[in-house]
Motif scaffolding. Structure first.
Motif, short mmCIF file in Angstrom:
data_model
loop_
_atom_site.label_atom_id
_atom_site.label_comp_id
_atom_site.label_asym_id
_atom_site.label_seq_id
_atom_site.Cartn_x
_atom_site.Cartn_y
_atom_site.Cartn_z
N LYS A 73 -23.08 -6.67 -7.82
CA LYS A 73 -22.71 -6.30 -9.33
C LYS A 73 -24.09 -5.73 -9.92
N GLU A 87 -19.63 -1.09 -6.21
CA GLU A 87 -18.36 -1.38 -6.51
C GLU A 87 -17.74 -2.00 -5.40
N LEU A 88 -16.72 -2.77 -5.71
CA LEU A 88 -16.11 -3.55 -4.43
C LEU A 88 -14.75 -3.12 -4.24
N HIS A 89 -14.19 -2.59 -3.19
CA HIS A 89 -12.84 -2.42 -3.14
C HIS A 89 -12.23 -2.94 -1.84
N GLN A 90 -10.89 -3.72 -2.20
CA GLN A 90 -10.13 -4.03 -1.05
C GLN A 90 -9.39 -2.58 -0.51
N TRP A 111 0.76 -1.31 -0.04
CA TRP A 111 -0.06 0.04 -0.04
C TRP A 111 0.79 1.15 0.09
N LEU A 127 -13.73 -3.62 1.76
CA LEU A 127 -13.05 -4.81 2.81
C LEU A 127 -11.79 -4.32 3.49
N ASP A 162 -13.55 -11.48 -7.33
CA ASP A 162 -14.62 -10.81 -6.68
C ASP A 162 -14.33 -9.23 -6.10
N VAL A 163 -13.21 -9.12 -6.30
CA VAL A 163 -12.70 -7.39 -5.91
C VAL A 163 -12.23 -6.83 -7.21
N ASP A 164 -12.66 -5.41 -7.43
CA ASP A 164 -12.34 -4.71 -8.66
C ASP A 164 -10.84 -4.60 -8.47
N GLU A 165 -10.43 -3.55 -7.59
CA GLU A 165 -9.03 -3.42 -7.16
C GLU A 165 -8.53 -4.05 -6.09
#
Lengths: 397, 230
Positions: B69, B74-77, A162, B52, A323-326
């Protein structure tokens, strides 16, 4: 002088915190300021940095709760002589399953008593009057702390997760006031877009080559993203699915990306070996493809379907996060690149005149700037995107 | 510590995508770690997104992923602590990029202060909110109204706290907020049974942030910056 890696005190009445993850493996060379591990407590994640240069040795395994002040690891200075260190047998590494040896508190006390890092000036003298506990009879020396020789060569340390360039100044105006559109913007085909994490990478392809290299730019871990339009990829996949119907085989986005990465790696002077890592819940599965960019595409796809995991020593590891975009891909020591494929998502596509339905995904590239020029990495990622967006060139073996 | 020693620049960003503000936070934190820049408070409303925590890469969903979706969420880590959460329009999100050493604050003190700030905001509307032992966030009558997650590196914070003012609460039904299957979420509007202007809540948040942390708050006029950039 060796330096300890301690669990920081997060407040006056800091509760125990979980050592959640070591970012860097035991035995690698680390530099001051690098993030070594993450501790977590009460929805707070704290990244612990190296306080000096040297070789990192883990003291505690990740996954355990520890009180503030506990010593999680040690950084040994370069060329530090072993005679100054305590006997091996007195420093067993505590493990979750260990049922022998000193308790962790005793171990901690013994480590403090040995003081092979500078004593804390604020710590009262005689804080740890207990002598180091004697080695238990049934201790297993093989599990003990072996300080030399280090088993690794000077492996490239994984860059701090990060991280971004320290000198990367925040420019609110440019960062915030980008035009807002419902989908991908019309753009220059050669530009790396969607905010790579370093200033240098925010410029266009050609500008990257001319951008001056700065010490700040190469000290930081490099992480950059592009969004890839999948319209042509979908067409290719549909076409190949029809052609390969006999084998009930159909390429996926990941197959195309792996192919593109292999091809781009060869163009950039690499060997084209690529590993594809997929996740099924907690389980990760990796498949190695030696000539990902050159073997016939159908053969490459068949290879990736094989369930015969072998040793992974690819120059680039591609991780699929459906399952995750980024997602930030883990960068293995020894690998030049790690690439994450985000999940496919629908998008509004702009063809220059009108908007229409489309699909896209995000590719995230991480690399060790000690091994790879940031500009080259940006160009590499741009090339991968170019190949995925115009994938018919990938059919040629 | 006096107010002269602590100053924070407040940026009201309006509606944003999560990715944009996330990148901005990372830059600000990196800059602050190097001793440059300013302590900053970013206020925003995100477009619908599920984020997340770093230790919970697998989304804890109550519905199939495809449903998420289909909603266009949107889904972001992220690198923050904590588990899964939802952000969307109608939720005030406050991200503090604060050099805690400069403020002579511990991490836990800062987290407590963020919660105390929200408790102060809710008190302005006559709601009695509270901390809860062992479960971060702010709670009203056993229902969760604000969620919190932070990342700290070299004593500089990022991420922050999200207060449900009047979001689409049905979106919380898609996830197990904070990884807790039994948690019941609520919002300021739901508790008040009337609409509450977001601008008033933002203003209240800035006031209470300054009060709780004894810091001077400097509002940055974002409209000028927009004009300057054409």
């Amino acid at each position: 002088m060796a330096v300890s890696v301690e669990l920081p005190k997060l407040g006056l009445q800091a509760p125990p915190a979980l050592l959640a993850e070591w970012y860097l493996p035991d035995g690698v060379t680390v530099h001051r300021g690098e993030a070594l591990c993450r501790i977590e407590t009460n929805n707070v994640a704290v990244e612990v940095e190296a306080e000096g240069d040297g070789v990192l040795r883990h003291r505690l395994e990740a996954g355990r709760e520890r009180p503030a002040g506990d010593i999680l690891g040690v950084i040994l200075a370069s060329g530090e002589r072993m005679p100054e260190l305590p006997p091996v047998g007195e420093l067993p590494i505590p493990t979750a399953t260990a049922n022998h040896g000193p308790s962790e508190d005793e171990w901690q006390a013994s480590v403090r008593a040995m003081r092979y890092w500078p004593p804390d000036a604020t710590e009262p003298a005689g804080d740890d009057p207990e002598p180091p506990p004697a080695e238990p009879e049934n201790a297993e020396p093989a599990k003990a702390f072996e300080l030399v020789p280090f088993p690794r060569k000077a492996a490239p340390a994984e860059p701090s997760n990060w991280d971004v360039a320290p000198g990367d100044a925040a420019d609110f105006a440019s960062a915030l006031l980008r035009p807002e559109t419902p989908g991908p913007l019309p753009r220059d085909d050669t530009a790396v877009r969607d905010e790579p994490e370093m200033d240098a990478a925010e410029h266009s392809h050609s500008e990257l080559g001319a951008a001056p290299e700065t010490p700040d730019a190469v000290q930081a871990a490099l992480s950059m993203r592009v969004t890839v339009d999948l319209v042509e990829t979908h067409k290719l996949r549909a076409q190949l699915g029809r052609e390969w119907r006999d084998a009930d085989l159909s390429p996926t986005n990941a197959d195309v990306v792996v192919r593109a990465v292999g091809r781009a790696a060869i163009e950039f002077g690499g060997d084209g070996s690529v590993a594809l890592r997929t996740f099924d819940g907690e389980q990760a599965r990796a498949v190695m493809l030696r000539d990902a960019g050159l073997v016939p595409f159908r053969q490459a796809v068949l290879e990736l379907r094989k369930n015969e995991p072998g040793p992974i020593d690819a120059a680039c590891i591609v991780s699929l996060f459906e399952d995750v975009d980024e997602a930030e891909p883990p960068l293995e020591p020894g690998s030049s690149f790690a690439l994450a494929i985000g999940g496919e998502r629908s998008a509004v596509r702009w063809d220059g005149e009108r908007a229409g339905p489309g699909a896209e995904l995000t590719l995230t590239l991480r690399c060790d700037p000690a091994l790879v020029e940031p500009f080259e990495a940006a160009r590499f990622l741009a090339r991968v995107r170019e190949l995925v967006e115009a994938p018919y060139a990938l059919l040629v073996a | 510590m006096t107010t002269d020693d602590r100053t924070i620049r407040v940026y009201d960003l309006g509606a944003t995508s999560y990715g944009d503000v996330h990148r901005l936070q990372r830059r600000l934190q990196a800059q602050r770690r190097e001793g440059a820049g300013f302590d900053s408070l970013l206020l925003t409303e995100h477009r619908p997104v599920i984020t997340l925590g770093r230790s919970h890469p697998e989304p804890d969903l109550r519905v199939p992923l495809q449903t998420i979706k289909n909603y266009g969420i949107e889904l972001h880590q992220t690198e923050r602590g904590g588990d899964i959460t939802y952000h969307g329009p109608g939720q005030l999100v406050a991200y503090g990029i604060v050099d805690l050493k400069g403020w002579n604050l511990g991490v836990i003190d800062y987290v407590d202060g963020l919660e105390e700030t929200v408790i102060g905001v809710l008190a302005d509307w006559g709601l009695r909110a509270e901390h809860r032992e062992g479960a971060r966030g702010v709670w009203v009558g056993g229902r969760k109204i604000a969620s919190l997650g932070l990342n700290v590196r070299r004593w500089v914070t990022m991420h922050g706290i999200a207060l449900n003012v009047d979001p689409d609460m049905s979106h919380f039904d898609l996830i197990n907020p904070c990884g807790m299957p039994d948690v019941e979420m609520t919002s300021l509007s739901a508790e008040m049974n009337k609409q509450v202007p977001m601008a008033d809540v933002s203003e209240s948040f800035v006031f209470h942030f300054g009060r709780v942390f004894s810091c001077r708050t400097e509002m940055v006029d974002m409209s000028e910056k927009r004009d300057a950039n054409g």
